[in-house]
Design a protein around this motif. Sequence first.
Motif, PDB file in Angstrom:
ATOM      1  N   VAL A 177     -26.484 -46.727  58.743  1.00  0.00           N
ATOM      2  CA  VAL A 177     -26.591 -45.621  57.792  1.00  0.00           C
ATOM      3  C   VAL A 177     -28.060 -45.518  57.405  1.00  0.00           C
ATOM      4  CG1 VAL A 177     -25.942 -44.710  55.540  1.00  0.00           C
ATOM      5  CG2 VAL A 177     -24.262 -45.973  56.899  1.00  0.00           C
ATOM      6  N   THR A 178     -28.678 -44.417  57.733  1.00  0.00           N
ATOM      7  CA  THR A 178     -30.086 -44.208  57.393  1.00  0.00           C
ATOM      8  C   THR A 178     -30.184 -43.091  56.362  1.00  0.00           C
ATOM      9  OG1 THR A 178     -30.382 -42.663  59.230  1.00  0.00           O
ATOM     10  CG2 THR A 178     -30.873 -44.978  59.652  1.00  0.00           C
ATOM     11  N   ASP A 179     -31.118 -43.275  55.441  1.00  0.00           N
ATOM     12  CA  ASP A 179     -31.319 -42.250  54.414  1.00  0.00           C
ATOM     13  C   ASP A 179     -32.635 -41.534  54.640  1.00  0.00           C
ATOM     14  OD1 ASP A 179     -32.491 -44.867  53.430  1.00  0.00           O
ATOM     15  OD2 ASP A 179     -33.273 -43.483  51.899  1.00  0.00           O
ATOM     16  N   THR A 180     -32.624 -40.257  54.352  1.00  0.00           N
ATOM     17  CA  THR A 180     -33.823 -39.422  54.462  1.00  0.00           C
ATOM     18  C   THR A 180     -34.067 -38.754  53.117  1.00  0.00           C
ATOM     19  OG1 THR A 180     -33.379 -38.994  56.795  1.00  0.00           O
ATOM     20  CG2 THR A 180     -34.880 -37.489  55.672  1.00  0.00           C
ATOM     21  N   ILE A 181     -35.319 -38.875  52.620  1.00  0.00           N
ATOM     22  CA  ILE A 181     -35.683 -38.268  51.344  1.00  0.00           C
ATOM     23  C   ILE A 181     -36.025 -36.802  51.584  1.00  0.00           C
ATOM     24  CG2 ILE A 181     -37.293 -38.331  49.404  1.00  0.00           C
ATOM     25  CD1 ILE A 181     -37.722 -41.323  50.072  1.00  0.00           C
ATOM     26  N   ILE A 182     -35.359 -35.939  50.869  1.00  0.00           N
ATOM     27  CA  ILE A 182     -35.652 -34.507  50.952  1.00  0.00           C
ATOM     28  C   ILE A 182     -36.360 -34.111  49.656  1.00  0.00           C
ATOM     29  CG2 ILE A 182     -34.696 -32.205  51.235  1.00  0.00           C
ATOM     30  CD1 ILE A 182     -32.302 -33.464  52.613  1.00  0.00           C
TER      31      ILE A 182
ATOM     32  N   SER B  99     -23.913 -43.366  61.473  1.00  0.00           N
ATOM     33  CA  SER B  99     -23.574 -43.602  62.878  1.00  0.00           C
ATOM     34  C   SER B  99     -22.397 -44.568  62.919  1.00  0.00           C
ATOM     35  CB  SER B  99     -24.776 -44.190  63.625  1.00  0.00           C
ATOM     36  OG  SER B  99     -24.432 -44.460  64.973  1.00  0.00           O
ATOM     37  N   ALA B 100     -21.253 -44.066  63.440  1.00  0.00           N
ATOM     38  CA  ALA B 100     -20.034 -44.883  63.489  1.00  0.00           C
ATOM     39  C   ALA B 100     -19.336 -44.645  64.814  1.00  0.00           C
ATOM     40  CB  ALA B 100     -19.110 -44.543  62.322  1.00  0.00           C
ATOM     41  N   THR B 101     -18.628 -45.649  65.268  1.00  0.00           N
ATOM     42  CA  THR B 101     -17.887 -45.548  66.527  1.00  0.00           C
ATOM     43  C   THR B 101     -16.493 -46.113  66.341  1.00  0.00           C
ATOM     44  OG1 THR B 101     -18.755 -47.682  67.276  1.00  0.00           O
ATOM     45  CG2 THR B 101     -19.942 -45.706  67.981  1.00  0.00           C
TER      46      THR B 101
ATOM     47  N   SER C 133     -11.314 -42.816  68.133  1.00  0.00           N
ATOM     48  CA  SER C 133     -12.429 -41.967  67.739  1.00  0.00           C
ATOM     49  C   SER C 133     -12.462 -41.876  66.221  1.00  0.00           C
ATOM     50  CB  SER C 133     -12.282 -40.573  68.350  1.00  0.00           C
ATOM     51  OG  SER C 133     -11.056 -39.982  67.958  1.00  0.00           O
ATOM     52  N   ILE C 134     -13.604 -41.465  65.701  1.00  0.00           N
ATOM     53  CA  ILE C 134     -13.761 -41.343  64.259  1.00  0.00           C
ATOM     54  C   ILE C 134     -13.138 -40.033  63.811  1.00  0.00           C
ATOM     55  CG2 ILE C 134     -15.382 -41.270  62.345  1.00  0.00           C
ATOM     56  CD1 ILE C 134     -15.173 -43.961  63.790  1.00  0.00           C
ATOM     57  N   SER C 135     -12.200 -40.118  62.878  1.00  0.00           N
ATOM     58  CA  SER C 135     -11.530 -38.905  62.394  1.00  0.00           C
ATOM     59  C   SER C 135     -12.044 -38.469  61.028  1.00  0.00           C
ATOM     60  CB  SER C 135     -10.017 -39.119  62.344  1.00  0.00           C
ATOM     61  OG  SER C 135      -9.694 -40.184  61.473  1.00  0.00           O
ATOM     62  N   LYS C 136     -12.430 -39.423  60.177  1.00  0.00           N
ATOM     63  CA  LYS C 136     -12.926 -39.062  58.854  1.00  0.00           C
ATOM     64  C   LYS C 136     -14.037 -40.032  58.442  1.00  0.00           C
ATOM     65  CE  LYS C 136      -8.700 -36.938  57.031  1.00  0.00           C
ATOM     66  NZ  LYS C 136      -7.652 -37.005  55.980  1.00  0.00           N
ATOM     67  N   ILE C 137     -14.984 -39.479  57.685  1.00  0.00           N
ATOM     68  CA  ILE C 137     -16.073 -40.281  57.123  1.00  0.00           C
ATOM     69  C   ILE C 137     -16.036 -40.080  55.614  1.00  0.00           C
ATOM     70  CG2 ILE C 137     -18.569 -40.632  57.041  1.00  0.00           C
ATOM     71  CD1 ILE C 137     -18.710 -39.532  59.884  1.00  0.00           C
TER      72      ILE C 137
ATOM     73  N   VAL D 106     -15.326 -45.388  57.261  1.00  0.00           N
ATOM     74  CA  VAL D 106     -14.782 -44.388  58.183  1.00  0.00           C
ATOM     75  C   VAL D 106     -13.343 -44.749  58.506  1.00  0.00           C
ATOM     76  CG1 VAL D 106     -17.030 -43.851  59.190  1.00  0.00           C
ATOM     77  CG2 VAL D 106     -15.596 -45.604  60.262  1.00  0.00           C
ATOM     78  N   VAL D 107     -12.595 -43.741  58.932  1.00  0.00           N
ATOM     79  CA  VAL D 107     -11.209 -43.924  59.390  1.00  0.00           C
ATOM     80  C   VAL D 107     -11.132 -43.380  60.805  1.00  0.00           C
ATOM     81  CG1 VAL D 107      -8.800 -43.303  59.015  1.00  0.00           C
ATOM     82  CG2 VAL D 107     -10.286 -43.754  57.057  1.00  0.00           C
ATOM     83  N   ASP D 108     -10.506 -44.153  61.701  1.00  0.00           N
ATOM     84  CA  ASP D 108     -10.449 -43.713  63.092  1.00  0.00           C
ATOM     85  C   ASP D 108      -9.120 -43.026  63.398  1.00  0.00           C
ATOM     86  OD1 ASP D 108      -8.557 -45.696  63.398  1.00  0.00           O
ATOM     87  OD2 ASP D 108      -9.735 -46.947  64.747  1.00  0.00           O
TER      88      ASP D 108
END
Length: 588
Positions: A339-344, A367-369, A375-379, A407-409
């Motif tokens: 999990v990466t964060d970006t400052i806006i 980023s999840a697998t 497969s990833i169904s929900k984040i 996440v839930v697959d």
Amino acid sequence: MASSGSIKSSVYRSHLWLTFDWSQSSQNIANNTTTISWSLKLHWDARLNFSASKKYSVTVNGTTYSGSYTGGSGNTTTGTKTLCSKTTTISHNSDGSKSFSVSGKFDIQITYGGSSLTTMTLSGSQTLNTIPRASSISSLTNSIVINGSNSLTVNINRKSTAFTHTVTFKLGSYSQSFTSVATSQTYILPITWLNALTSSSSLTGTCTITTYHGSTQIGSSASSSFTAYRPSASTISLASSSIDCNGTNQLKLSISRVHSSFTHTVAYTFGNNTQTFQNVATSSNYTVPTSWLNAIPNATSGVGKVVVSTYYGSLFLGSHVLNFTLKVPVSIIPRISSVTDTIINPTSIASWNMYLKNISQCRLNISATGNLGSSISKIYVNDIVCSSSYTDSSLNKSGQKIYQIYVVDSRGRKSSTFIKTITIMDYELPTIKVNRIYRCLQDGTKNDEGTYALINASYTISSCDHKNVATRLIQSKESTSSYYSDKGSFDQNIDIILDGYIMNKSYDFLLTVTDIVGKTATYHGEGIIPTATAIIDVLNGGSGIAFGKMASEKEIIDCEWPIKAPYFMDEDGNKVPMDKILIFVGES
């Protein structure tokens, strides 16, 4: 059937008759013949007397015997004379039975009782004792499964205890013979005879018996049939029909076969995955790889099958099938790899690399697998469903903000929670305060008729780790103008004296403080510097007048002081009290 007998002719002249008398002398079982001794006899019961030679003929079973009788009768009232006697061997029918015919003639040529008697005859048939012939099959095992242990049993109905038999079992090109068999024979069909059943599940075989008396064959062979079947395919069982597919647990298969020479092909199938083992004897243990779980991306368990095919050499004997269940272990869950964060931030502070309260936004890139096909169904970010890129605009508190991400697959499995923490710096909007502003003389002394203005203001901005800087600006304009002019900057709590403020005009001031973030605080003062003080002033040119201030506008009566009057005059010259006047100030 008899071993002796007699045929009697008609009774001539009421007192004469012939008999053919016979008895069995012997039987030849091997030759299927009977030898009998017989005689043709003349009988009388009233006086008879002749002495001349008399002819006779006897046909026994087709063989004729003839001759002359020379014994005479004597002169007696009763008597019996044997005209001839012989021994004859008679062949029996193939089944051992026999009836033989007899005909006889005696040329007596006498006068008897006053009448001439030329010839006496007799005829008839007799049945001999049947000679035992070929034995028969009384019973035979009707059907048999060839498994190397089942046996065929034939029971023989023999016609003589002296008989023995050759018994032959035959199936396809395979046969087995037994000699000197008495009344029964048992034979375990060897497993090799399965090769006779190459194209069908069953085949008709025969059991043949040949009967002997000593070394002599008696009659023809007797035959009966039986049906031989392939044995059933081996049976199978699983120690457990359901396992956690974790790369360690095994499917343990037991095989029960009917013969040790049977081998098996074992095929484990799950989805598109298959693992086959050849030449398996009685058991198979298979560790199912976890990669097989890719076949069930949307479920936590699935059903596969194991097929066991039984062979004798290359001969296929059938298959058995069992289902098994593979379960996805609870440890198989989706994974968050990063999990990466970006400052806006606004462009002006894009390089600051910090989160500011109420200014910045945080974008999380997740980023999840899935795991083993899912497969990833929900984040979820803080229990809010989102996409793999989540932007948080509510950074309204300084300090640390914690994001809990999971996440839930497609199997409904939840990942471990990923913790992401950011630090938000405090930020407040700029403020501005005008401490004082008035007309003054050049030295700053307050004077309502001065042409200078004194301004003293203070402000605040957030430090932002000493990165923030304020831009300060003073602007002013004549109150009647639409445009401000820049008058420079100001410093914190420092008097600023500005020139050029004519006594007969009033002025508006606009002070702003803008930080690098781009936020501005504004002070807006309209008429904050009024015209200079005067009791009465006429505008240059006489087109305007003011009371209590300097005149500044044409065709305007401008009054700075409050007006006190008891009444006004209306258009007709009538006095109207002030409390009766409605003043219209404009449309709303």
